[in-house]
Design a protein around this motif. Structure first.
Motif, PDB file in Angstrom:
ATOM      1  N   ALA A  46       0.805  -1.215   0.000  1.00 55.55           N
ATOM      2  CA  ALA A  46       0.000   0.000   0.000  1.00 55.55           C
ATOM      3  C   ALA A  46       0.846   1.277   0.000  1.00 55.55           C
ATOM      4  O   ALA A  46       0.321   2.362  -0.239  1.00 55.55           O
ATOM      5  N   THR A  47       2.142   1.154   0.282  1.00 57.91           N
ATOM      6  CA  THR A  47       3.059   2.291   0.211  1.00 57.91           C
ATOM      7  C   THR A  47       4.395   1.794  -0.347  1.00 57.91           C
ATOM      8  O   THR A  47       4.705   0.599  -0.287  1.00 57.91           O
ATOM      9  N   TYR A  48       5.181   2.731  -0.849  1.00 63.61           N
ATOM     10  CA  TYR A  48       6.508   2.375  -1.351  1.00 63.61           C
ATOM     11  C   TYR A  48       7.376   1.853  -0.208  1.00 63.61           C
ATOM     12  O   TYR A  48       8.131   0.894  -0.367  1.00 63.61           O
ATOM     13  N   GLN A  49       7.245   2.467   0.961  1.00 60.70           N
ATOM     14  CA  GLN A  49       8.022   2.052   2.129  1.00 60.70           C
ATOM     15  C   GLN A  49       7.720   0.594   2.481  1.00 60.70           C
ATOM     16  O   GLN A  49       8.635  -0.195   2.729  1.00 60.70           O
ATOM     17  N   GLU A  50       6.447   0.224   2.483  1.00 58.32           N
ATOM     18  CA  GLU A  50       6.051  -1.158   2.775  1.00 58.32           C
ATOM     19  C   GLU A  50       6.628  -2.121   1.732  1.00 58.32           C
ATOM     20  O   GLU A  50       7.131  -3.194   2.067  1.00 58.32           O
ATOM     21  N   MET A  67      12.217   7.483   3.453  1.00 58.81           N
ATOM     22  CA  MET A  67      12.273   8.934   3.361  1.00 58.81           C
ATOM     23  C   MET A  67      10.920   9.458   3.836  1.00 58.81           C
ATOM     24  O   MET A  67       9.927   9.360   3.109  1.00 58.81           O
ATOM     25  N   PRO A  68      10.816   9.962   5.075  1.00 60.22           N
ATOM     26  CA  PRO A  68       9.528  10.417   5.601  1.00 60.22           C
ATOM     27  C   PRO A  68       8.858  11.436   4.672  1.00 60.22           C
ATOM     28  O   PRO A  68       9.513  12.324   4.132  1.00 60.22           O
ATOM     29  N   GLY A  69       7.557  11.253   4.498  1.00 59.72           N
ATOM     30  CA  GLY A  69       6.801  12.161   3.655  1.00 59.72           C
ATOM     31  C   GLY A  69       6.897  11.854   2.177  1.00 59.72           C
ATOM     32  O   GLY A  69       6.168  12.417   1.371  1.00 59.72           O
ATOM     33  N   VAL A  70       7.790  10.968   1.801  1.00 65.14           N
ATOM     34  CA  VAL A  70       7.950  10.602   0.393  1.00 65.14           C
ATOM     35  C   VAL A  70       7.574   9.137   0.201  1.00 65.14           C
ATOM     36  O   VAL A  70       6.688   8.821  -0.585  1.00 65.14           O
ATOM     37  N   THR A  71       8.241   8.250   0.921  1.00 64.17           N
ATOM     38  CA  THR A  71       8.006   6.818   0.713  1.00 64.17           C
ATOM     39  C   THR A  71       6.902   6.256   1.591  1.00 64.17           C
ATOM     40  O   THR A  71       6.487   5.120   1.396  1.00 64.17           O
ATOM     41  N   ASP A  72       6.415   7.025   2.562  1.00 67.64           N
ATOM     42  CA  ASP A  72       5.421   6.473   3.475  1.00 67.64           C
ATOM     43  C   ASP A  72       3.999   6.929   3.164  1.00 67.64           C
ATOM     44  O   ASP A  72       3.093   6.688   3.938  1.00 67.64           O
ATOM     45  N   ARG A  73       3.791   7.586   2.024  1.00 70.12           N
ATOM     46  CA  ARG A  73       2.438   8.038   1.695  1.00 70.12           C
ATOM     47  C   ARG A  73       1.654   6.903   1.050  1.00 70.12           C
ATOM     48  O   ARG A  73       2.191   6.155   0.240  1.00 70.12           O
ATOM     49  N   PRO A  74       0.377   6.767   1.417  1.00 69.82           N
ATOM     50  CA  PRO A  74      -0.435   5.709   0.795  1.00 69.82           C
ATOM     51  C   PRO A  74      -0.680   6.018  -0.679  1.00 69.82           C
ATOM     52  O   PRO A  74      -0.738   7.178  -1.080  1.00 69.82           O
ATOM     53  N   TYR A  75      -0.799   4.981  -1.469  1.00 66.16           N
ATOM     54  CA  TYR A  75      -1.116   5.154  -2.881  1.00 66.16           C
ATOM     55  C   TYR A  75      -2.564   5.587  -3.034  1.00 66.16           C
ATOM     56  O   TYR A  75      -3.389   5.345  -2.152  1.00 66.16           O
ATOM     57  N   ASP A  76      -2.883   6.205  -4.168  1.00 62.53           N
ATOM     58  CA  ASP A  76      -4.256   6.651  -4.384  1.00 62.53           C
ATOM     59  C   ASP A  76      -4.944   5.807  -5.459  1.00 62.53           C
ATOM     60  O   ASP A  76      -4.319   4.996  -6.138  1.00 62.53           O
ATOM     61  N   GLN A  77      -6.237   6.020  -5.587  1.00 63.25           N
ATOM     62  CA  GLN A  77      -7.063   5.234  -6.499  1.00 63.25           C
ATOM     63  C   GLN A  77      -6.628   5.392  -7.957  1.00 63.25           C
ATOM     64  O   GLN A  77      -6.689   4.441  -8.733  1.00 63.25           O
ATOM     65  N   ASP A  78      -6.170   6.589  -8.349  1.00 67.49           N
ATOM     66  CA  ASP A  78      -5.707   6.802  -9.727  1.00 67.49           C
ATOM     67  C   ASP A  78      -4.519   5.899 -10.062  1.00 67.49           C
ATOM     68  O   ASP A  78      -4.422   5.372 -11.165  1.00 67.49           O
ATOM     69  N   GLU A  79      -3.620   5.733  -9.101  1.00 73.38           N
ATOM     70  CA  GLU A  79      -2.460   4.860  -9.325  1.00 73.38           C
ATOM     71  C   GLU A  79      -2.905   3.404  -9.503  1.00 73.38           C
ATOM     72  O   GLU A  79      -2.386   2.692 -10.361  1.00 73.38           O
ATOM     73  N   LEU A  80      -3.892   2.988  -8.719  1.00 71.18           N
ATOM     74  CA  LEU A  80      -4.419   1.634  -8.877  1.00 71.18           C
ATOM     75  C   LEU A  80      -5.097   1.468 -10.232  1.00 71.18           C
ATOM     76  O   LEU A  80      -4.873   0.466 -10.917  1.00 71.18           O
ATOM     77  N   GLU A  81      -5.885   2.448 -10.638  1.00 76.23           N
ATOM     78  CA  GLU A  81      -6.582   2.367 -11.928  1.00 76.23           C
ATOM     79  C   GLU A  81      -5.584   2.206 -13.080  1.00 76.23           C
ATOM     80  O   GLU A  81      -5.821   1.424 -14.001  1.00 76.23           O
ATOM     81  N   ARG A  82      -4.465   2.920 -13.029  1.00 74.24           N
ATOM     82  CA  ARG A  82      -3.433   2.788 -14.070  1.00 74.24           C
ATOM     83  C   ARG A  82      -2.879   1.363 -14.106  1.00 74.24           C
ATOM     84  O   ARG A  82      -2.695   0.789 -15.168  1.00 74.24           O
ATOM     85  N   GLN A  83      -2.603   0.800 -12.927  1.00 73.39           N
ATOM     86  CA  GLN A  83      -2.072  -0.561 -12.907  1.00 73.39           C
ATOM     87  C   GLN A  83      -3.100  -1.587 -13.382  1.00 73.39           C
ATOM     88  O   GLN A  83      -2.742  -2.555 -14.042  1.00 73.39           O
ATOM     89  N   LEU A  84      -4.357  -1.391 -13.056  1.00 76.37           N
ATOM     90  CA  LEU A  84      -5.389  -2.324 -13.513  1.00 76.37           C
ATOM     91  C   LEU A  84      -5.478  -2.345 -15.036  1.00 76.37           C
ATOM     92  O   LEU A  84      -5.706  -3.397 -15.632  1.00 76.37           O
ATOM     93  N   VAL A  85      -5.251  -1.197 -15.661  1.00 76.17           N
ATOM     94  CA  VAL A  85      -5.250  -1.123 -17.127  1.00 76.17           C
ATOM     95  C   VAL A  85      -3.985  -1.786 -17.681  1.00 76.17           C
ATOM     96  O   VAL A  85      -4.046  -2.543 -18.651  1.00 76.17           O
ATOM     97  N   GLU A  86      -2.835  -1.515 -17.074  1.00 74.67           N
ATOM     98  CA  GLU A  86      -1.566  -2.045 -17.578  1.00 74.67           C
ATOM     99  C   GLU A  86      -1.379  -3.531 -17.289  1.00 74.67           C
ATOM    100  O   GLU A  86      -0.649  -4.213 -18.011  1.00 74.67           O
TER     101      GLU A  86
END
Length: 101
Positions: A46-50, A67-86
């Motif tokens: 769910a995050t790059y850090q994870e 990297m706090p604030g960079v790698t620990d942010r949760p992914y959003d729905q738009d990012e998931l939608e792109r992967q579902l298409v790809e």
């Protein structure tokens, strides 16, 4: 919170590897630089850090230093939608996000 696909790739040309959030364009770019790559493993997170910690664990590298604030942010729905298409055939991506396979 969406869970995304991350891939570890290995490239013969440089004798090295790459790990990151999966994307067709990202892989094409790496292969332009390093030649054809081979998929080594896939991690869903769910995050790059994870994802990085799971990758480190798999390789026995110990604790990932995020990297706090960079790698620990949760992914959003738009990012998931792109992967579902790809990656339409990725049943695990769909399952982990509560979607029909």
């Amino acid at each position: 919170m969406p869970v995304l696909r991350h891939e570890a790739l290995e490239f013969e040309a440089r004798g090295g590897a790459s790990f990151g959030r999966a994307s067709i364009e990202g892989r094409r770019t790496l292969e332009k630089i390093d030649g054809p790559g081979q998929l080594i493993h896939v991690i869903y997170a769910a995050t790059y850090q994870e994802a990085m910690q799971a990758h480190y664990d798999r390789l026995g590298w110990g604790q990932y230093k995020p990297m706090p604030g960079v790698t620990d942010r949760p992914y959003d729905q738009d990012e998931l939608e792109r992967q579902l298409v790809e990656y339409p055939a990725d049943a695990e991506l769909r399952r982990l996000n509560g979607l029909a396979t």
